[in-house]
Design a protein around this motif. Structure first.
Motif, PDB file in Angstrom:
ATOM      1  N   ARG A 170      44.371  76.633  24.967  1.00 31.17           N
ATOM      2  CA  ARG A 170      42.976  76.260  25.223  1.00 31.17           C
ATOM      3  C   ARG A 170      42.505  76.862  26.538  1.00 31.17           C
ATOM      4  N   PHE A 171      43.343  76.703  27.575  1.00 34.39           N
ATOM      5  CA  PHE A 171      42.971  77.221  28.895  1.00 34.39           C
ATOM      6  C   PHE A 171      42.622  78.711  28.787  1.00 34.39           C
ATOM      7  N   ALA A 172      43.537  79.487  28.188  1.00 37.75           N
ATOM      8  CA  ALA A 172      43.351  80.948  28.150  1.00 37.75           C
ATOM      9  C   ALA A 172      42.076  81.300  27.380  1.00 37.75           C
ATOM     10  N   SER A 173      41.845  80.632  26.242  1.00 42.43           N
ATOM     11  CA  SER A 173      40.663  80.963  25.433  1.00 42.43           C
ATOM     12  C   SER A 173      39.396  80.543  26.155  1.00 42.43           C
ATOM     13  N   SER A 174      39.449  79.385  26.808  1.00 38.44           N
ATOM     14  CA  SER A 174      38.251  78.878  27.463  1.00 38.44           C
ATOM     15  C   SER A 174      37.846  79.775  28.635  1.00 38.44           C
ATOM     16  N   VAL A 179      33.995  83.381  30.770  1.00 40.94           N
ATOM     17  CA  VAL A 179      33.756  84.581  31.554  1.00 40.94           C
ATOM     18  C   VAL A 179      32.913  85.579  30.745  1.00 40.94           C
ATOM     19  N   VAL A 180      33.199  85.677  29.438  1.00 43.78           N
ATOM     20  CA  VAL A 180      32.501  86.684  28.631  1.00 43.78           C
ATOM     21  C   VAL A 180      31.172  86.150  28.098  1.00 43.78           C
ATOM     22  N   PHE A 181      31.202  84.974  27.462  1.00 47.28           N
ATOM     23  CA  PHE A 181      29.992  84.479  26.795  1.00 47.28           C
ATOM     24  C   PHE A 181      29.340  83.293  27.524  1.00 47.28           C
ATOM     25  N   GLY A 182      29.906  82.868  28.642  1.00 43.69           N
ATOM     26  CA  GLY A 182      29.278  81.816  29.440  1.00 43.69           C
ATOM     27  C   GLY A 182      29.369  80.435  28.822  1.00 43.69           C
ATOM     28  N   LYS A 183      30.302  80.256  27.879  1.00 45.72           N
ATOM     29  CA  LYS A 183      30.404  78.971  27.184  1.00 45.72           C
ATOM     30  C   LYS A 183      31.866  78.561  27.101  1.00 45.72           C
ATOM     31  N   ARG A 184      32.196  77.376  27.585  1.00 43.63           N
ATOM     32  CA  ARG A 184      33.608  77.020  27.615  1.00 43.63           C
ATOM     33  C   ARG A 184      34.045  76.256  26.369  1.00 43.63           C
ATOM     34  N   ALA A 185      35.368  76.095  26.249  1.00 46.64           N
ATOM     35  CA  ALA A 185      35.949  75.352  25.127  1.00 46.64           C
ATOM     36  C   ALA A 185      36.705  74.145  25.690  1.00 46.64           C
ATOM     37  N   PRO A 186      36.107  72.969  25.603  1.00 44.12           N
ATOM     38  CA  PRO A 186      36.755  71.811  26.222  1.00 44.12           C
ATOM     39  C   PRO A 186      38.041  71.382  25.521  1.00 44.12           C
ATOM     40  N   GLN A 187      38.186  71.735  24.239  1.00 44.80           N
ATOM     41  CA  GLN A 187      39.392  71.309  23.509  1.00 44.80           C
ATOM     42  C   GLN A 187      39.976  72.492  22.737  1.00 44.80           C
ATOM     43  N   PHE A 188      41.245  72.323  22.330  1.00 41.61           N
ATOM     44  CA  PHE A 188      41.848  73.352  21.490  1.00 41.61           C
ATOM     45  C   PHE A 188      41.177  73.372  20.120  1.00 41.61           C
ATOM     46  N   THR A 189      40.589  72.221  19.749  1.00 41.05           N
ATOM     47  CA  THR A 189      39.928  72.136  18.446  1.00 41.05           C
ATOM     48  C   THR A 189      38.427  72.482  18.523  1.00 41.05           C
ATOM     49  N   GLU A 517      29.063  74.315  29.998  1.00 47.09           N
ATOM     50  CA  GLU A 517      29.137  73.414  28.837  1.00 47.09           C
ATOM     51  C   GLU A 517      27.821  73.433  28.074  1.00 47.09           C
ATOM     52  N   HIS A 518      27.613  74.509  27.316  1.00 45.84           N
ATOM     53  CA  HIS A 518      26.374  74.666  26.568  1.00 45.84           C
ATOM     54  C   HIS A 518      26.625  74.480  25.083  1.00 45.84           C
ATOM     55  N   GLU A 519      25.647  73.889  24.417  1.00 43.29           N
ATOM     56  CA  GLU A 519      25.694  73.737  22.962  1.00 43.29           C
ATOM     57  C   GLU A 519      27.082  73.281  22.510  1.00 43.29           C
ATOM     58  N   SER A 521      29.803  70.510  20.969  1.00 42.17           N
ATOM     59  CA  SER A 521      29.660  69.526  19.891  1.00 42.17           C
ATOM     60  C   SER A 521      29.695  68.098  20.445  1.00 42.17           C
ATOM     61  N   ASP A 522      29.220  67.146  19.619  1.00 43.87           N
ATOM     62  CA  ASP A 522      29.242  65.743  20.037  1.00 43.87           C
ATOM     63  C   ASP A 522      30.675  65.298  20.292  1.00 43.87           C
ATOM     64  N   GLU A 523      31.570  65.764  19.430  1.00 41.78           N
ATOM     65  CA  GLU A 523      32.974  65.345  19.572  1.00 41.78           C
ATOM     66  C   GLU A 523      33.550  65.844  20.908  1.00 41.78           C
ATOM     67  N   ASP A 524      33.270  67.106  21.237  1.00 40.91           N
ATOM     68  CA  ASP A 524      33.747  67.654  22.513  1.00 40.91           C
ATOM     69  C   ASP A 524      33.150  66.868  23.690  1.00 40.91           C
ATOM     70  N   ARG A 525      31.869  66.515  23.553  1.00 41.88           N
ATOM     71  CA  ARG A 525      31.203  65.784  24.627  1.00 41.88           C
ATOM     72  C   ARG A 525      31.897  64.435  24.858  1.00 41.88           C
ATOM     73  N   VAL A 526      32.180  63.731  23.746  1.00 44.21           N
ATOM     74  CA  VAL A 526      32.815  62.411  23.854  1.00 44.21           C
ATOM     75  C   VAL A 526      34.185  62.543  24.532  1.00 44.21           C
ATOM     76  N   VAL A 527      34.957  63.547  24.092  1.00 41.49           N
ATOM     77  CA  VAL A 527      36.307  63.729  24.662  1.00 41.49           C
ATOM     78  C   VAL A 527      36.222  64.056  26.152  1.00 41.49           C
ATOM     79  N   LEU A 528      35.306  64.944  26.501  1.00 39.50           N
ATOM     80  CA  LEU A 528      35.164  65.314  27.916  1.00 39.50           C
ATOM     81  C   LEU A 528      34.781  64.116  28.780  1.00 39.50           C
ATOM     82  N   ASP A 529      33.777  63.367  28.299  1.00 39.96           N
ATOM     83  CA  ASP A 529      33.326  62.199  29.075  1.00 39.96           C
ATOM     84  C   ASP A 529      34.481  61.226  29.284  1.00 39.96           C
ATOM     85  N   LYS A 530      35.248  61.029  28.216  1.00 36.07           N
ATOM     86  CA  LYS A 530      36.368  60.074  28.294  1.00 36.07           C
ATOM     87  C   LYS A 530      37.426  60.582  29.302  1.00 36.07           C
TER      88      LYS A 530
END
Ligand code: HEM
Length: 542
Positions: A170-174, A179-189, A517-519, A521-530
């Motif tokens: 997840r770290f490497a992909s995020s 860096v490339v598209f300005g959008k991170r990946a908070p989870q592996f899923t 953290e743009h666009e 998903s709701d699920e990612d948002r919930v996990v991040l907040d938690k």
């Protein structure tokens, strides 16, 4: 009566038989190699699996530069630092081409995959675009983001250590996504990460030698109808999936117009000046993900596997980190210059399992090595595995043993003295095609490696009976790069103080991460907040 026509026909026949019988035969001026058979050359013994191991076995028999005949074509395999230096570095102007790759051309609109592209105008434009956004000065501007992503990685290892393998992925992909598209990946899923790994899996299968017929060596196969050409639907599937992902992300960046300094913002702004159209921009972004994601995560997971299997390396690195950094703060990149053992450990990870064990090139002019001719059009394979695992050059090459790099900068045996051409960053390739993301990569690898060893103790995982599972340093995927298969480890913070600093750094990274953290998903948002709420709670509890 025998007419002159009969004589002429017989002569043509004899000549044709002579020519056909010579197909597959090694020309006298080529470097030596395994015995050939008519027509096939060495095709019948060409390894379908673990090519780099077989190529290395042949290197020990036929030398650091040997040849294989692939029908009428020729492949030359080089397996020493000297050959690499002379052929790839010094002769870069005529060895910067890649071999033809029909599948890659079909998938990426006529050869827009920069890593696999032929050496020509398209590659030059892509490389320039990549350089403008990946050079050291620009790469430095992304370091705060890499630090912040690394703080989430450390927090995940603290709270969900059983998922360490995918947390590293997840770290490497995020990092690359941000860096490339300005959008991170908070989870592996996270949607984009899932889509990326899904298509990457099929893409690697398509490219893997032996998965499908060798269209590049037998070009007439291209014209076979679909039922006989099993690669055709796969090419289409990969193309569609990649376009959905890469151009979907590009659309999002364009829509957002927000300034978080990602590569795509710069490229979109300056594409005309750099001569890049939309196809090139989308594929450049996608290829940077392909080139930068798996490499970084495989490297870091190899490092963890290495210190699990060779605990001495972990102990020595931690002694050094404790001495230089202590336990009141986490390490920072600049600390690395005061840590010779850590530097050695980073080099050893590249040597132990090079990300690209075989680097493909192609000669655009005739060249010579050790008196042998390598003719124009020859495929050249730089066998990094063979270079790094040569027992004549490295003491116990199959050990993960960073100490070898303390004696000298390139880690070679003491009695060898200076090995011609040896340099310690061959793992990133050489010449004009050297890894375009080397600065971004080195920072991620250095910062994460130091933080991992500073923060945690790594010991083998336990089975259901409480016995240690022996780490298997040979359990690697059958893929183009060296990627360990998922493995488990017992990962514990080295002290409550270390744990507290990990939590604090993750909480403090929130605003920097939120900028990406743009666009989501709701699920990612919930996990991040938690995660953030729990980290804060953990801090207050202390
Ligand atoms: C562990 C980290 C990495 C390693 C060991 C690595 C290694 C390599 C190697 C061996 C090559 C082939 C070089 C040659 O032909 O001589 C390469 C090419 C490339 N790498 Fe990396 N890489 C890493 C990370 C990255 C990252 C993070 C990025 C992007 C941000 C990246 C982008 C590229 C690109 C675009 C190419 C193609 C260059 C060309 O063909 O002109 N790499 N890399």
């Amino acid at each position: 009566m025998i007419s002159s026509t009969h004589v002429a026909a017989a002569l043509v026949l004899v000549y044709a038989i002579y020519r056909i019988a010579r197909i597959g035969k090694r020309e006298g001026y080529l470097p030596p190699g395994p015995p050939t058979v008519p027509i096939l050359g060495n095709i019948h013994i060409f390894p379908k699996t673990w090519a780099y191991l077989q190529f290395t076995t042949w290197a020990r028999e036929y030398g650091d530069c040997y040849s294989l005949k692939i029908g009428s074509g020729t492949m030359v395999v080089i397996s020493s630092a000297k050959a690499f230096n002379e052929i790839i570095d010094k002769n870069s102007a005529i060895t910067a081409d890649r071999p033809p790759n029909y599948f890659a051309d079909q998938v990426t609109s006529g050869g827009l995959n920069m890593v696999l592209a032929r050496y020509g105008d398209k590659w030059r434009t892509l490389r320039r675009g990549a350089h403008e956004v990946l050079n050291l000065a620009v790469a430095k501007t992304h370091r705060p983001l890499q630090d912040s992503e690394s703080s989430q990685l450390m927090y995940e290892l603290l709270t969900i250590p059983e998922k360490s393998f995918t947390s590293v992925q997840r770290f490497a992909s995020s990092v690359i996504l941000s860096v490339v598209f300005g959008k991170r990946a908070p989870q592996f899923t996270t949607k984009e990460v899932k889509a990326f790994f899904h298509v990457q899996h099929i893409w690697e299968y398509l490219l893997f030698p032996g998965s499908f017929a060798p269209v590049d060596y037998l070009p007439f196969l291209k014209y076979f109808p679909e039922p006989l050409a099993k690669w055709k639907p796969v090419v289409k599937e990969v193309r569609d999936l990649q376009r959905d992902l890469y151009f979907g992300l590009l659309d999002e960046t364009e829509r957002r117009k927000e300034d978080n300094g990602c590569y795509m913002e710069t490229i979109l702004e300056r594409s005309k000046e750099w001569g890049m159209d939309r196809e090139m921009i989308g594929y450049l972004g996608g290829v940077l993900m392909e080139a930068g994601s798996d490499t970084t995560s495989s490297y870091l997971n190899t490092l963890i596997l290495g210190i699990l299997a060779f605990p001495d390396a972990q102990r020595k690195a931690q002694e050094e980190i404790d001495r230089v950094v202590g336990s009141d703060r986490a390490p920072e990149y600049d600390d690395l210059e005061n840590m010779p053992y850590m530097q050695a450990l980073l080099k050893e990870t590249h040597r132990f399992r090079p990300n690209a064990p075989l680097i493909p090139r192609s000669a655009t002019e005739d060249l010579y090595y050790n008196g042998y001719k390598i003719p124009k059009g020859t495929d050249i394979i730089a066998n990094l595995w063979g270079i790094f695992h040569d027992p004549d050059v490295y003491e116990n090459p199959e050990w993960f043993w960073p100490d070898r790099f303390l004696d000298n900068d390139v880690g070679t045996k003491k009695e060898k003295g200076e090995v011609p051409g040896q340099r310690n960053d061959i793992a990133f390739g050489g010449g004009r095609r050297v890894c375009a993301g080397i600065h971004v990569a080195k920072y991620s690898l250095g910062v994460v490696a130091m933080n991992l060893l500073w923060a945690f103790s790594f010991t083998p995982a336990l089975d259901e009976n409480g016995n240690e599972i022996k780490p298997d340093i040979w359990d690697y995927a059958q893929a183009l790069g060296s990627a360990p298969n998922p493995f488990k480890a017992t990962i514990k913070p080295r002290s409550p103080q270390h744990a507290e600093i990990i939590r604090r750094r993750f909480v403090e990274a929130t605003p920097r991460l939120q900028a990406f953290e743009h666009e989501i998903s709701d699920e990612d948002r919930v996990v991040l907040d938690k995660m953030r709420a729990e980290a804060l709670q953990g801090l207050k509890g202390h």
